[in-house]
Enzyme design. Structure first.
Site, short mmCIF file in Angstrom:
data_model
loop_
_atom_site.label_atom_id
_atom_site.label_comp_id
_atom_site.label_asym_id
_atom_site.label_seq_id
_atom_site.Cartn_x
_atom_site.Cartn_y
_atom_site.Cartn_z
N SER A 139 0.84 -1.20 0.00
CA SER A 139 0.00 0.00 0.00
C SER A 139 0.87 1.24 0.00
CB SER A 139 -0.89 0.03 1.24
OG SER A 139 -1.56 1.28 1.31
N TYR A 152 -1.89 0.50 10.17
CA TYR A 152 -2.05 -0.03 8.81
C TYR A 152 -0.74 0.10 8.03
CZ TYR A 152 -3.78 -0.40 3.98
OH TYR A 152 -3.97 -0.76 2.66
N1 NAP Z 1 -8.43 0.08 -2.12
C1 NAP Z 1 -7.38 0.86 -1.97
O1 NAP Z 1 -7.46 2.10 -2.11
C2 NAP Z 1 -6.03 0.26 -1.67
C3 NAP Z 1 -4.90 1.08 -1.74
C4 NAP Z 1 -3.66 0.56 -1.47
C5 NAP Z 1 -3.53 -0.77 -1.14
N2 NAP Z 1 -4.62 -1.56 -1.05
C6 NAP Z 1 -4.39 -2.98 -0.70
O2 NAP Z 1 -5.03 -3.77 -1.68
C7 NAP Z 1 -5.45 -5.01 -1.09
C8 NAP Z 1 -6.93 -5.21 -1.38
O3 NAP Z 1 -7.64 -4.10 -0.86
P1 NAP Z 1 -9.12 -3.78 -1.32
O4 NAP Z 1 -9.28 -2.31 -1.18
O5 NAP Z 1 -9.42 -4.47 -2.59
O6 NAP Z 1 -9.92 -4.46 -0.09
P2 NAP Z 1 -11.41 -4.99 0.04
O7 NAP Z 1 -12.30 -4.52 -1.04
O8 NAP Z 1 -11.76 -4.71 1.47
O9 NAP Z 1 -11.18 -6.56 -0.10
C9 NAP Z 1 -10.32 -7.20 0.77
C10 NAP Z 1 -10.67 -8.66 0.77
O10 NAP Z 1 -9.71 -9.34 1.60
C11 NAP Z 1 -10.42 -10.23 2.43
N3 NAP Z 1 -9.68 -10.50 3.65
C12 NAP Z 1 -9.29 -9.61 4.60
N4 NAP Z 1 -8.65 -10.26 5.59
C13 NAP Z 1 -8.64 -11.56 5.25
C14 NAP Z 1 -8.12 -12.73 5.86
N5 NAP Z 1 -7.48 -12.69 7.05
N6 NAP Z 1 -8.27 -13.91 5.24
C15 NAP Z 1 -8.90 -13.99 4.05
N7 NAP Z 1 -9.41 -12.92 3.42
C16 NAP Z 1 -9.29 -11.73 4.03
C17 NAP Z 1 -11.73 -9.54 2.72
O11 NAP Z 1 -12.64 -10.52 3.14
P3 NAP Z 1 -13.85 -10.14 4.15
O12 NAP Z 1 -14.94 -9.63 3.23
O13 NAP Z 1 -14.17 -11.44 4.79
O14 NAP Z 1 -13.33 -9.12 5.11
C18 NAP Z 1 -12.05 -8.91 1.38
O15 NAP Z 1 -12.75 -9.80 0.54
C19 NAP Z 1 -5.11 -4.92 0.39
O16 NAP Z 1 -3.88 -5.56 0.61
C20 NAP Z 1 -4.97 -3.41 0.64
O17 NAP Z 1 -4.10 -3.14 1.72
C21 NAP Z 1 -5.88 -1.08 -1.30
#
Ligand code: NAP
Length: 244
Positions: A139, A152
């Site tokens: 991130s 985080y």
């Molecule tokens: N979106 C952004 O702006 C952004 C920016 C920078 C980096 N990121 C990174 O990108 C990645 C994805 O983020 P996103 O925004 O797409 O998140 P998201 O829409 O919240 O999706 C995250 C997914 O990961 C699952 N998850 C979380 N903890 C878990 C665990 N212990 N075991 C199995 N599954 C788990 C969640 O399942 P549940 O539904 O069960 O919780 C959810 O389906 C993350 O690593 C985040 O740090 C995101």
């Protein structure tokens, strides 16, 4: 039956993980669509991959629990063969000012992010086949200080360091290990929970003028996972539209 490639994507039911699983789900591929709580969403990802000619299986596992990670890798081996590609995307976000963050917050965020990355990388180090690819989604928070993001940011930065070290440990088997660092990305959750004026304010801070779409990040992952990515290892690729 053996598939090529066999791919595990953690946190693949939603957001960036979903886009990555669908992007890598080419004909012939066998994709493990990991999810924690939303089986229906995971099955819809499986259906999308199958509709495109790939194969996929939804596997429930909390990747912060090492035994569940081991079981997921066993399912992959049984179903499709040991993985060629592992993409660790699952994480939780957490924003609390440092003065108010509790020890319980620390445990929850570091379990969900640092321990889960450790557990997934450890299993990947054992099971990924020679010439394979291991990719962790990091991130921008790990490099751009933002108020309230201490736990985080620190828990995501831990993953980048694990990546750098594991790359040296697996290089003799030509397995590359990298992380991809997205900036703000317009996932379904972001679109549903962040107000349009806030989205516009975030976009104004991104030189390319908009938030990433999940597909933008999936394309970077697909490049690293491809043969074209074979000479890049131990790196964190910035995919922030010029923000960092
Ligand atoms: N979106 C952004 O702006 C952004 C920016 C920078 C980096 N990121 C990174 O990108 C990645 C994805 O983020 P996103 O925004 O797409 O998140 P998201 O829409 O919240 O999706 C995250 C997914 O990961 C699952 N998850 C979380 N903890 C878990 C665990 N212990 N075991 C199995 N599954 C788990 C969640 O399942 P549940 O539904 O069960 O919780 C959810 O389906 C993350 O690593 C985040 O740090 C995101």
């Amino acid at each position: 039956m053996s598939h090529t490639p066999t791919v595990i994507v953690t946190g693949a039911a939603h957001g960036i993980g979903r886009a990555i699983a669908e992007r890598l789900g080419s004909p012939g591929a066998g994709i493990i669509v990991n999810y924690r709580s939303d089986a229906a969403a995971a099955e819809s990802v499986v259906a999308a991959i199958r509709a495109g000619g790939g194969d996929a299986t939804a596997v429930r596992a909390d990747v912060a629990v090492p035994e569940q990670v081991s079981r997921m890798f066993e399912v992959a081996r049984t179903q499709y063969g040991d993985p060629n590609i592992v993409v660790h995307c699952a994480a939780v976000t957490h924003f609390t000012p440092m003065a108010q963050a509790t020890d319980a917050d620390y445990d929850r965020v570091f379990d969900a992010n640092a321990r889960a990355t450790f557990a997934t990388l450890r299993a990947a180090a054992t099971h990924v086949v020679d010439d394979g690819r291991i990719i962790v989604i990091s991130s921008g928070a790990a490099v751009v200080p933002r108020a309230d993001a201490g736990l985080y940011a620190a828990s995501k930065a831990a993953g980048d360091q694990l990546v750098r070290v594991l790359a040296t440990e697996l290089a003799s088997r030509r397995i590359t290990v990298n992380s991809v660092r997205p900036g703000p990305t317009r996932t379904e959750k972001v679109a549903a929970t962040v107000q349009p004026d806030q989205i516009a304010a975030i976009a104004a801070g991104i030189p390319l003028g908009r938030l990433a779409e999940p597909a933008d990040i999936a394309d970077v992952v697909a490049f690293l996972a491809s043969d074209g990515g074979r000479w890049i290892t131990g790196q964190t690729l910035h995919a922030g539209g010029g923000m960092f």
